[in-house]
Design a protein around this motif. Structure first.
Motif, PDB file in Angstrom:
ATOM      1  N   GLN A 115      43.654  42.105  46.740  1.00  0.00           N
ATOM      2  CA  GLN A 115      42.747  41.321  45.905  1.00  0.00           C
ATOM      3  C   GLN A 115      42.758  41.839  44.472  1.00  0.00           C
ATOM      4  O   GLN A 115      42.850  41.056  43.506  1.00  0.00           O
ATOM      5  N   SER A 116      42.695  43.154  44.316  1.00  0.00           N
ATOM      6  CA  SER A 116      42.710  43.752  42.989  1.00  0.00           C
ATOM      7  C   SER A 116      44.008  43.427  42.258  1.00  0.00           C
ATOM      8  O   SER A 116      44.011  43.133  41.054  1.00  0.00           O
ATOM      9  N   LEU A 174      43.888  39.728  41.147  1.00  0.00           N
ATOM     10  CA  LEU A 174      42.980  39.555  40.005  1.00  0.00           C
ATOM     11  C   LEU A 174      43.619  40.075  38.719  1.00  0.00           C
ATOM     12  O   LEU A 174      43.504  39.458  37.653  1.00  0.00           O
ATOM     13  N   GLU A 205      44.575  37.835  35.323  1.00  0.00           N
ATOM     14  CA  GLU A 205      44.185  38.193  33.955  1.00  0.00           C
ATOM     15  C   GLU A 205      45.407  38.296  33.045  1.00  0.00           C
ATOM     16  O   GLU A 205      45.374  37.867  31.886  1.00  0.00           O
ATOM     17  N   VAL A 243      33.314  40.036  42.542  1.00  0.00           N
ATOM     18  CA  VAL A 243      34.545  39.558  41.906  1.00  0.00           C
ATOM     19  C   VAL A 243      34.218  38.826  40.605  1.00  0.00           C
ATOM     20  O   VAL A 243      34.923  38.970  39.602  1.00  0.00           O
ATOM     21  N   ILE A 257      35.958  39.348  36.831  1.00  0.00           N
ATOM     22  CA  ILE A 257      36.967  38.461  36.245  1.00  0.00           C
ATOM     23  C   ILE A 257      36.414  37.380  35.319  1.00  0.00           C
ATOM     24  O   ILE A 257      37.140  36.853  34.481  1.00  0.00           O
TER      25      ILE A 257
END
Length: 551
Positions: free
Chosen positions: A475-476, A479, A483, A502, A506
């Motif tokens: 997930q990290s 994300l 970005e 989250v 973000i």
């Protein structure tokens, strides 16, 4: 050696004062491939849980945590086997027990709360009948008393109108209610050990908190030990007395929760903590560039659906927000709040009942079918589950290039270049181009889904729970990728999620939705630091990872 029916708090002569409810000693498990060659996936795992204790088994997908739990309860897949070690239940080694013998303790002494309540409940039996089944198998209670006990259990787990709900089927209940039914079945005989295998990972944060509170109450009342299998370190931080960290089927470290999470001894645990959005420090996002035009403009959106008999259901009720170019707007709320309906309206999949949606200068309500099709080049959706959203029969090349084929003639040479460029952008090797989705990991599949969404060079990406099915580390990474792509391509994101941790990481702005209405909107810092609506405060308080700090 004690019998499994013995009270675990009563020690046998020569044993410690308290016998662990569960103790694993050097447990090893392997799976056979199609050539019947066994590959070890759990390597000499040792742990113990005392009565009333909660132990969290944490790690990424493939770490061996679910396999370890399945071995304890004797529910390994057909190609799995215990290679060595001991599984001690109240001092008795059950590792070599037959399935028939294990059935005598499942539900009675060990209970499992699985991850997916929908697939775990029988669709053709009422939920009451399924809870009653545990009592029928393990007790001699007559039918009237069993039915009375079922209603007591449903009420105990917080299901309203238990008599009516007992006669319903799984599809008539919400996800949270279905999970409560599974808990009712799990606690029916007050087992000495409950194994919760990612039991709350698919639930909204407020429902998750209520389920975890319920398990906590039951543990406190009956002395039940709990084994939490989870990839969510926030849940472990809040609820567990001790933590065992697994990677590649091996224990990386273990100890009291506070010690492991505040002073981890391995790089792997430190990385897990850094990647966990609910307990890692929040790095402030750069402020959006001032004076930018709104790529997305939603004004007084109302979305109704015909429910028959001249009745209408209002799923979205008077929602308004703006998203400046190159920024991220999050829409948050529980299931049924209207956030996904809003996303589908933004993507042009349904015409608003009233109100207006303007994206990149295109007013959706004024577009005919042909114009609406062309409009979709500007807006693309990335879904929650990358496995079900990718055609399993297609290669990765075909999956990524397909939108180009759908929207006009593009030469093979240009398609090949576009696919390779995007694969590079989402940090995937070209060796994957000939593979199929089943050959990729969950994180790789989501990167492919993002590449496919970008192939038409859209201005807006709508991300519908796009990271909620992923482990914290993956997930990290996704994300961070989003970005990076936003900076490089000046993309505008609308991020649909139930995970406020989250959002904090973000998003620039946020709308909080409840029962179809927007109860609060503003910058993320405004909403998080000074929530005005009680529902927003409840959502923020339910973010896992802060509970023990507040106690």
């Amino acid at each position: 050696m004690t019998d499994v029916l013995t009270d675990p708090a009563v020690a046998a002569p020569g044993q410690p004062d308290t016998v662990p409810v569960l103790e694993l000693r050097n447990l090893s498990v392997s799976y056979a491939d199609r050539h019947r060659k066994h590959r070890r996936v759990v390597h000499e795992v040792s742990l113990k849980i005392l009565p009333g204790e909660v132990l969290a088994l944490v790690g990424e997908s493939g770490s061996g945590k679910s396999t370890t739990a399945q071995a304890v309860i004797g529910l390994l897949a057909g190609n799995g086997r215990v290679d060595g070690g001991s599984i001690l239940l109240n001092g008795t080694d059950i590792a070599g027990w037959s399935q028939k013998r294990l059935e005598s303790i499942r539900g009675a002494k060990i209970a499992l709360i699985p991850q997916d309540p929908t697939s775990s409940l029988n669709p053709v039996l009422t939920v009451g009948a399924q809870v009653e089944e545990v009592l029928r198998l393990h007790t001699k209670l007559p039918k009237p008393k069993r039915r009375k006990r079922v209603l007591e259990l449903l009420e105990r787990v917080g299901i309203p109108e238990p008599e009516r709900r007992a006669g319903q089927y799984a599809h008539e209940l919400s996800g949270g209610m279905k999970q409560r039914v599974l808990i009712a079945a799990a606690i029916a005989l007050e087992p000495q050990l409950i194994i919760a295998d990612e039991a709350t990972s698919a639930l909204d944060v407020t429902v998750q908190r209520r389920i975890l509170d319920l398990i906590d109450d039951l543990r406190a009342e009956t002395g039940t030990a709990v084994l939490f299998v989870t990839h969510d370190l926030g849940v472990a931080a809040d609820r567990a007395d001790s933590v065992v960290v697994l990677k590649g089927g091996r224990v990386q470290e273990q100890g009291p929760t506070t010690q492991v999470l505040t002073n981890p001894s391995t790089d792997y645990t430190r990385q897990l903590l850094a990647d966990a959005p609910s307990i890692s420090p929040v790095v402030p996002r750069p402020a959006p560039k001032l004076g930018r035009t709104n790529t997305v403009q939603v004004d007084n959106l109302i979305q109704e659906f015909d429910t028959g008999r001249n009745q209408r259901f209002r799923a979205v009720d008077d929602v308004s927000f703006q998203v400046p170019q190159g920024s991220t707007h999050a829409i948050v709320g529980e299931s049924g709040s209207g956030k996904t309906t809003t996303a589908r309206a933004l993507a042009g999949f349904q015409r608003p009942t009233s109100g207006s949606i303007s994206i990149s200068g295109h007013e959706l309500s004024g577009l005919d079918a042909k114009s609406l099709r062309q409009f979709r080049k500007h807006v693309q959706l990335v879904y929650q589950n990358p496995f079900t959203s990718l055609d399993p029969r297609q290669t990765i090349t075909r999956i990524i290039e397909e939108p180009l084929l759908n929207f006009g003639p593009v030469s093979r040479q240009d398609r090949v270049k576009a696919v390779r460029d995007l694969l590079h952008r989402v940090h995937l090797p070209e060796s994957l181009l000939t593979k199929h989705p089943r050959e990729l990991s969950g994180g790789q599949r989501q990167r492919v889904a993002i590449a496919r969404a970008l192939v038409l060079r859209p201005q807006v990406l709508i991300l519908d729970e796009a990271v909620s099915a992923l482990d914290v580390t993956v997930q990290s990474q996704i994300l961070a990728l989003l970005e990076e792509l936003q900076r490089e391509l000046d993309l505008t994101y609308v991020f649909i999620t139930h995970d406020l941790a989250v959002v904090r990481q973000i998003a620039d702005t946020v709308s909080v939705m409840s029962a179809g209405r927007q109860v609060e909107t503003g910058t993320v810092s405004e909403v998080f630091d000074n929530p005005q609506h009680h529902y927003t405060r409840e959502l923020i308080e339910a973010i896992p990872g802060n509970r023990k700090a507040k106690q």
